[in-house]
Design an enzyme around this catalytic site. Structure first.
Site, short mmCIF file in Angstrom:
data_model
loop_
_atom_site.label_atom_id
_atom_site.label_comp_id
_atom_site.label_asym_id
_atom_site.label_seq_id
_atom_site.Cartn_x
_atom_site.Cartn_y
_atom_site.Cartn_z
CB CYS A 33 -67.91 20.13 -20.17
SG CYS A 33 -68.94 19.54 -18.81
CG HIS A 80 -75.36 37.26 -14.90
ND1 HIS A 80 -75.43 37.41 -13.53
CD2 HIS A 80 -76.46 36.59 -15.27
CE1 HIS A 80 -76.55 36.86 -13.10
NE2 HIS A 80 -77.19 36.34 -14.13
CD GLU A 130 -68.36 22.46 -12.40
OE1 GLU A 130 -67.53 23.02 -13.14
OE2 GLU A 130 -68.46 21.23 -12.27
#
Length: 147
Positions: A33, A80, A130
């Site tokens: 990550c 976005h 998530e």
């Protein structure tokens, strides 16, 4: 008391890295990550409002008001986007889902008076998914503590 929960979706990318740590230490803590190019998620946000149903409408809250509140306070800001570079709060704060949930709660609290002035309601809980395997929940303070 009755609780209304609505679900909202948004897509965002981020990179998990603490600016105060070395690249190596970030990789040790955040693994893949911490990839310099980031990665994204299709998040699901559940927002719950609690109150007594209105005697005339039978509703806890007008659904369109709730939708407008969440869209303006949260979705328009994050959908976005790259959280690290486009969301001011993540300039120094690691954009984990835990921290994202705290930031979202702050945004919702700040916009609350514009949408629900004088109404006997409370933000009962928030849940941020998530991935299908990771979700985070918070139980905000009582309505009396809202701005």
């Amino acid at each position: 008391m009755t609780t209304l929960t609505k679900r909202y979706g948004f897509a965002a990318s981020h990179r998990l890295c603490a600016p105060s740590l070395s690249e190596q230490r970030n990789r040790e803590i955040f693994g893949k990550c911490a990839n310099p190019f980031g990665h994204g998620h299709n998040y699901s946000l559940e927002v719950s409002i609690q109150g007594e149903p209105d005697p005339r409408s039978g509703m806890v809250v007008q659904r369109s008001a709730m939708d407008s509140w969440v869209q303006r306070a949260v979705i328009r800001r994050v959908d976005h986007t790259h959280l690290n570079s486009e969301i001011t709060e993540f300039g120094e704060l690691v954009p984990t889902s835990e921290n994202l949930l705290v930031v979202i709660e702050g945004w919702l609290r700040a916009a609350w008076p514009d949408y629900f002035p004088g109404q006997s309601l409370r933000l009962a809980s928030l849940r941020l998914e998530e991935t299908p395997r990771n979700s985070f929940r918070s139980a905000p303070a009582a309505a009396a503590d809202l701005p």
